[in-house]
Design a protein around this motif. Sequence first.
Motif, mmCIF file in Angstrom:
data_model
loop_
_atom_site.group_PDB
_atom_site.id
_atom_site.type_symbol
_atom_site.label_atom_id
_atom_site.label_comp_id
_atom_site.label_asym_id
_atom_site.label_seq_id
_atom_site.Cartn_x
_atom_site.Cartn_y
_atom_site.Cartn_z
ATOM 1 N N THR A 1 11.798 -1.438 -2.956
ATOM 2 C CA THR A 1 12.298 -0.200 -3.558
ATOM 3 C C THR A 1 11.786 -0.111 -4.992
ATOM 4 O O THR A 1 11.434 -1.133 -5.593
ATOM 5 C CB THR A 1 13.837 -0.188 -3.598
ATOM 6 O OG1 THR A 1 14.283 -1.222 -4.494
ATOM 7 C CG2 THR A 1 14.447 -0.392 -2.214
ATOM 8 N N PRO A 2 11.764 1.110 -5.557
ATOM 9 C CA PRO A 2 11.365 1.235 -6.961
ATOM 10 C C PRO A 2 12.257 0.411 -7.900
ATOM 11 O O PRO A 2 11.758 -0.195 -8.852
ATOM 12 C CB PRO A 2 11.495 2.732 -7.237
ATOM 13 C CG PRO A 2 11.280 3.378 -5.902
ATOM 14 C CD PRO A 2 11.922 2.428 -4.919
ATOM 15 N N THR A 3 13.538 0.344 -7.617
ATOM 16 C CA THR A 3 14.455 -0.423 -8.465
ATOM 17 C C THR A 3 14.147 -1.913 -8.416
ATOM 18 O O THR A 3 14.093 -2.585 -9.450
ATOM 19 C CB THR A 3 15.915 -0.158 -8.045
ATOM 20 O OG1 THR A 3 16.177 1.240 -8.162
ATOM 21 C CG2 THR A 3 16.895 -0.944 -8.899
ATOM 22 N N ALA A 4 13.933 -2.450 -7.213
ATOM 23 C CA ALA A 4 13.615 -3.873 -7.079
ATOM 24 C C ALA A 4 12.250 -4.180 -7.695
ATOM 25 O O ALA A 4 12.077 -5.215 -8.345
ATOM 26 C CB ALA A 4 13.637 -4.285 -5.606
ATOM 27 N N PRO B 1 10.819 6.942 3.992
ATOM 28 C CA PRO B 1 12.288 6.947 3.928
ATOM 29 C C PRO B 1 12.804 5.577 4.356
ATOM 30 O O PRO B 1 12.309 4.991 5.314
ATOM 31 C CB PRO B 1 12.699 8.023 4.928
ATOM 32 C CG PRO B 1 11.475 8.850 5.141
ATOM 33 C CD PRO B 1 10.299 7.949 4.899
ATOM 34 N N SER B 2 13.772 5.067 3.637
ATOM 35 C CA SER B 2 14.325 3.757 3.946
ATOM 36 C C SER B 2 15.071 3.787 5.274
ATOM 37 O O SER B 2 15.835 4.719 5.544
ATOM 38 C CB SER B 2 15.278 3.327 2.829
ATOM 39 O OG SER B 2 15.980 2.165 3.203
ATOM 40 N N LYS C 1 19.079 6.427 4.007
ATOM 41 C CA LYS C 1 18.229 7.624 4.066
ATOM 42 C C LYS C 1 18.046 8.286 2.696
ATOM 43 O O LYS C 1 17.144 9.084 2.513
ATOM 44 C CB LYS C 1 18.803 8.638 5.056
ATOM 45 C CG LYS C 1 18.867 8.113 6.477
ATOM 46 C CD LYS C 1 17.495 7.747 6.990
ATOM 47 C CE LYS C 1 17.588 7.209 8.401
ATOM 48 N NZ LYS C 1 16.458 6.439 8.806
ATOM 49 N N ARG C 2 18.895 7.970 1.713
ATOM 50 C CA ARG C 2 18.735 8.531 0.366
ATOM 51 C C ARG C 2 17.676 7.796 -0.434
ATOM 52 O O ARG C 2 17.238 8.268 -1.471
ATOM 53 C CB ARG C 2 20.064 8.462 -0.400
ATOM 54 C CG ARG C 2 21.196 9.242 0.258
ATOM 55 C CD ARG C 2 22.511 8.886 -0.368
ATOM 56 N NE ARG C 2 22.793 7.472 -0.083
ATOM 57 C CZ ARG C 2 23.715 6.734 -0.665
ATOM 58 N NH1 ARG C 2 24.488 7.260 -1.580
ATOM 59 N NH2 ARG C 2 23.888 5.475 -0.344
ATOM 60 N N SER C 3 17.246 6.640 0.056
ATOM 61 C CA SER C 3 16.294 5.796 -0.664
ATOM 62 C C SER C 3 14.927 5.836 0.002
ATOM 63 O O SER C 3 14.784 6.287 1.129
ATOM 64 C CB SER C 3 16.791 4.350 -0.667
ATOM 65 O OG SER C 3 18.031 4.255 -1.308
ATOM 66 N N ILE C 4 13.946 5.320 -0.742
ATOM 67 C CA ILE C 4 12.609 5.190 -0.172
ATOM 68 C C ILE C 4 12.204 3.726 -0.166
ATOM 69 O O ILE C 4 12.685 2.929 -0.971
ATOM 70 C CB ILE C 4 11.554 6.019 -0.943
ATOM 71 C CG1 ILE C 4 11.481 5.565 -2.400
ATOM 72 C CG2 ILE C 4 11.795 7.496 -0.828
ATOM 73 C CD1 ILE C 4 10.233 6.037 -3.112
#
Length: 187
Positions: free
Chosen positions: A47-50, A79-80, A84-87
């Motif tokens: 993820t972008p955050t990780a 889409p994760s 579903k709100r994450s990529i």
Amino acid sequence: MRLAIEILQLLVQSADSWLFEGSLAGLSDREWMALRFLARANRFSRTPTALASFLGTTRSVASQIAAVLESKGLMVRKPSAEDKRSIALCITSEGEKFLERDPINVLRDQLVTLELPDRSQLRDTLRRVLDGLDVAKRRHNADVCGRCMFLIESGEGKDRRFKCGLFRKSIAPKDTTLLCAYFEGRG
């Protein structure tokens, strides 16, 4: 102290295989670092955050780096499957091939020439040093899932199963060797 300084100088000298100015094969050192991470990250850490956490940067900068990788066809955003709100940031087959030209492979190839006990000792020693640095900086580094306190194992043999206690999700046995940005060492 003299030996510590000599070790430090050797580590700095080895760093020129992955830290450089400009670009090599069309990527900056940070972009290479991101590509390496995404290629070895587990599904929770793509993820972008990780990625931002791993790179020690902001989410905005990590997204810019991901955009460069995506524009070069080395990575795609999907889409994760988990949320579903994450990529999810996924390496493409072109990205996997591109990693064969990774400048750090020269260092990897030299490490492979060491005897297995020497490689294991070097890995374990560097891991202890990094753990100490993480404590001093009040941060945590990504590490392999199989060493994490959140990994729950059950069963034996063919019935052996793995689960992440943090995310409460099953993990495939092969994924226990991947990097996790949410890693917490066992006591």
